[in-house]
Design a protein around this motif. Structure first.
Motif, PDB file in Angstrom:
ATOM      1  N   GLU A 147     136.495  38.629  48.915  1.00  4.10           N
ATOM      2  CA  GLU A 147     136.563  38.436  50.380  1.00  4.10           C
ATOM      3  C   GLU A 147     135.223  38.201  50.870  1.00  4.10           C
ATOM      4  OE1 GLU A 147     137.862  41.475  53.801  1.00  4.10           O
ATOM      5  OE2 GLU A 147     139.544  40.687  52.789  1.00  4.10           O
ATOM      6  N   TYR A 148     134.220  39.103  50.299  1.00  5.58           N
ATOM      7  CA  TYR A 148     132.826  38.755  51.034  1.00  5.58           C
ATOM      8  C   TYR A 148     132.419  37.515  50.985  1.00  5.58           C
ATOM      9  CZ  TYR A 148     130.365  39.347  46.742  1.00  5.58           C
ATOM     10  OH  TYR A 148     129.737  38.892  45.352  1.00  5.58           O
ATOM     11  N   ILE A 150     133.969  35.374  53.326  1.00  8.22           N
ATOM     12  CA  ILE A 150     133.505  35.192  54.650  1.00  8.22           C
ATOM     13  C   ILE A 150     131.987  34.579  54.795  1.00  8.22           C
ATOM     14  CG2 ILE A 150     132.699  37.006  56.358  1.00  8.22           C
ATOM     15  CD1 ILE A 150     134.724  38.918  55.419  1.00  8.22           C
ATOM     16  N   THR A 171     132.746  30.708  54.733  1.00  8.05           N
ATOM     17  CA  THR A 171     133.391  30.228  55.805  1.00  8.05           C
ATOM     18  C   THR A 171     132.212  30.369  57.212  1.00  8.05           C
ATOM     19  OG1 THR A 171     135.549  31.061  55.024  1.00  8.05           O
ATOM     20  CG2 THR A 171     135.322  30.619  57.538  1.00  8.05           C
ATOM     21  N   GLU A 214     132.006  36.341  62.256  1.00 10.59           N
ATOM     22  CA  GLU A 214     132.700  37.078  61.156  1.00 10.59           C
ATOM     23  C   GLU A 214     134.033  37.451  61.916  1.00 10.59           C
ATOM     24  OE1 GLU A 214     132.414  41.237  58.759  1.00 10.59           O
ATOM     25  OE2 GLU A 214     130.504  40.575  59.731  1.00 10.59           O
ATOM     26  N   THR A 274     136.347  34.429  61.532  1.00 12.01           N
ATOM     27  CA  THR A 274     136.629  34.324  60.156  1.00 12.01           C
ATOM     28  C   THR A 274     137.868  35.528  59.692  1.00 12.01           C
ATOM     29  OG1 THR A 274     134.525  33.525  59.767  1.00 12.01           O
ATOM     30  CG2 THR A 274     135.695  34.309  57.629  1.00 12.01           C
ATOM     31  N   ARG A 275     137.654  36.618  60.177  1.00 14.48           N
ATOM     32  CA  ARG A 275     138.447  37.832  59.895  1.00 14.48           C
ATOM     33  C   ARG A 275     139.776  37.459  60.161  1.00 14.48           C
ATOM     34  NH1 ARG A 275     136.718  41.550  56.767  1.00 14.48           N
ATOM     35  NH2 ARG A 275     134.429  42.177  56.578  1.00 14.48           N
ATOM     36  N   LEU A 318     141.466  35.193  57.957  1.00 16.12           N
ATOM     37  CA  LEU A 318     141.723  35.809  56.648  1.00 16.12           C
ATOM     38  C   LEU A 318     143.247  36.704  56.920  1.00 16.12           C
ATOM     39  CD1 LEU A 318     138.457  37.329  55.502  1.00 16.12           C
ATOM     40  CD2 LEU A 318     140.047  35.660  54.160  1.00 16.12           C
TER      41      LEU A 318
END
Length: 216
Positions: A153-154, A157, A160, A168, A171-172, A175
């Motif tokens: 996942e990192y 992030i 993206t 962030e 982006t989350r 996600l």
């Protein structure tokens, strides 16, 4: 991508070049996983690609019924020079689940029909459908095998935020709108790790390509 089937250039092929059913691999993965790099590899091997993201842009081009409906719902501020402001729309739908659901109900049937039409035109040994939401919206029904592009996942992030100039938080939000990494992996027939270099990715994809040729 010279093997990309472009919706705006649709032409029915000659009957002898089309097959009733062509073995199709579905490529999917979370945002920032590197699906485009995987698609580029298959194109380099002469495989026809259908890209759901490109289809999604075509169905909202100026003059389409879908864009008219979106404008009626969100107002003319959703446009820039007559084109859909995708960034503004993304902000709206990720802040309001009801609006996202409305948009999905409008666009997903249109996108699916375009995808089916394009896959029917593929003339390579097998075809590839690239779709970020394949497993979320049931598009795996259109393919014979699901290949998941996987990264931690990192990395999603970081990639993206760099690629799309997003925060962030933004982006989350994206996600969180997708199924989890664990759910995606559980539905995969094949998995490719794309956390390394492009050279490593090609090494991982080569035996998969050979397997798909055999299955086709």
């Amino acid at each position: 991508m010279n093997s990309l089937i472009k919706p705006q250039n649709f032409k029915m092929g000659h009957p002898q070049t089309r097959r009733q059913h062509l073995f199709t691999v579905g490529v999917t993965g979370g945002i920032g996983s590197g699906k485009s790099a995987v698609a580029d590899y298959f194109v380099s091997q002469g495989i026809c690609i259908v890209d759901a993201d490109i289809v999604a842009r075509v169905v909202v081009e100026p003059g389409t019924k879908a864009l008219t409906a979106i404008t009626e719902r969100f107002g003319n501020d959703i446009l820039i020079n007559g084109q859909l402001d995708r960034g503004k729309l993304r902000t709206i739908i990720f802040a309001a689940a009801d609006e996202r659901k409305w948009l999905e109900n409008l666009l997903h049937p249109l996108i699916e029909q375009q995808i089916i039409d394009q896959l029917s035109q593929a003339t390579s040994r097998y075809a590839v459908l690239v779709s970020p939401l394949m497993l979320e919206i049931g598009q795996q029904a259109l393919v014979d095998r699901v290949l998941v592009v996987d990264v931690p996942e990192y990395i999603q992030i970081e990639r993206t935020m760099t690629r799309d100039q997003m925060t962030e938080e933004q982006t989350r939000q994206i996600l969180n709108s997708q199924i989890s990494r664990e759910q995606r992996l559980a539905k995969a027939h094949d998995v490719v790790d794309n956390s390394g270099s492009l050279a490593q990715l090609r090494q991982y994809l080569e035996p998969l390509h050979q397997r798909y040729l055999r299955l086709a």
